[in-house]
Design an enzyme around this catalytic site. Structure first.
Site, PDB file in Angstrom:
ATOM      1  N   CYS A 162      66.139 -16.909   8.983  1.00  0.00           N
ATOM      2  CA  CYS A 162      67.217 -17.272   8.053  1.00  0.00           C
ATOM      3  C   CYS A 162      68.357 -16.270   8.254  1.00  0.00           C
ATOM      4  O   CYS A 162      68.475 -15.691   9.334  1.00  0.00           O
ATOM      5  CB  CYS A 162      66.725 -17.342   6.609  1.00  0.00           C
ATOM      6  SG  CYS A 162      66.306 -15.776   5.828  1.00  0.00           S
TER       7      CYS A 162
ATOM      8  N   ARG B  44      64.613 -16.905   2.085  1.00  0.00           N
ATOM      9  CA  ARG B  44      63.934 -18.092   2.614  1.00  0.00           C
ATOM     10  C   ARG B  44      62.866 -17.779   3.648  1.00  0.00           C
ATOM     11  O   ARG B  44      61.734 -18.266   3.547  1.00  0.00           O
ATOM     12  CB  ARG B  44      64.957 -19.057   3.221  1.00  0.00           C
ATOM     13  CG  ARG B  44      65.906 -19.635   2.200  1.00  0.00           C
ATOM     14  CD  ARG B  44      67.045 -20.372   2.855  1.00  0.00           C
ATOM     15  NE  ARG B  44      67.978 -19.418   3.470  1.00  0.00           N
ATOM     16  CZ  ARG B  44      69.060 -19.762   4.144  1.00  0.00           C
ATOM     17  NH1 ARG B  44      69.348 -21.045   4.322  1.00  0.00           N
ATOM     18  NH2 ARG B  44      69.864 -18.843   4.651  1.00  0.00           N
TER      19      ARG B  44
ATOM     20  N   ASP C 124      70.649 -21.756   1.272  1.00  0.00           N
ATOM     21  CA  ASP C 124      70.468 -20.350   0.903  1.00  0.00           C
ATOM     22  C   ASP C 124      70.596 -20.178  -0.613  1.00  0.00           C
ATOM     23  O   ASP C 124      71.655 -20.446  -1.179  1.00  0.00           O
ATOM     24  CB  ASP C 124      71.523 -19.495   1.608  1.00  0.00           C
ATOM     25  CG  ASP C 124      71.214 -18.013   1.540  1.00  0.00           C
ATOM     26  OD1 ASP C 124      70.266 -17.618   0.824  1.00  0.00           O
ATOM     27  OD2 ASP C 124      71.922 -17.239   2.212  1.00  0.00           O
TER      28      ASP C 124
END
EC number: 3.1.3.48
Length: 148
Positions: free
Chosen positions: A13, A19, A119
């Site tokens: 990520c 994440r 996100d």
């Protein structure tokens, strides 16, 4: 039992604090015997997981304890059989860092109609819950396909 096609997976990520740590832990749980790690294209090196990410994961029985952020390197990318990115932009960034790994880099949400995983950083707990749900479903789909 079917043989796994991949022995190592890298989850990518942006900062490696929200994440990808969750995705890493979910895949580890579902794919025992497979090396699963995470990194960020702009990794916050040695940072712990985001507090809200850790709380949401813990509420679902997943611990992010001991996580330390890592920044993706070309050597790191080369050392994994499969790279799973949260967004198309991450695939482009991974490819810029290590062009030779493009063929083994896919979206984490590949089996969720190629959805990108947004996100949740600095967003509400609800945003983190939504992202956790997407990561949970995507990790289930990856585990099904990689365990055949």
């Amino acid at each position: 039992m079917a043989q796994l096609k991949f022995n190592s997976i890298l989850v990518v990520c942006t900062g490696n604090i929200c994440r990808s740590p969750i995705g890493e832990r979910l895949l580890r749980k579902r794919l025992p015997g497979v090396k699963v790690k995470s990194a960020g294209v702009h990794g916050l090196v040695k940072h712990p997981a985001d507090a809200t990410a850790a709380d949401v994961a813990a509420n679902h029985g997943v611990s992010l304890e001991g996580h330390a952020g890592r920044k993706l390197t070309a050597e790191m990318a080369r050392n994994y059989d499969l790279i799973l990115a949260m967004e198309s932009e991450h695939i482009a960034q991974v490819t810029a860092i290590a062009p030779e790994v493009r063929g083994k880099t896919m979206l984490f949400g590949q089996w969720l109609e190629q959805k990108e995983i947004p996100d949740p950083y600095r967003k509400s707990q609800d945003a983190f819950e939504h992202v956790y749900g997407m990561l949970e479903r995507a990790s289930q789909e990856w585990a099904k396909r990689l365990s055949r």
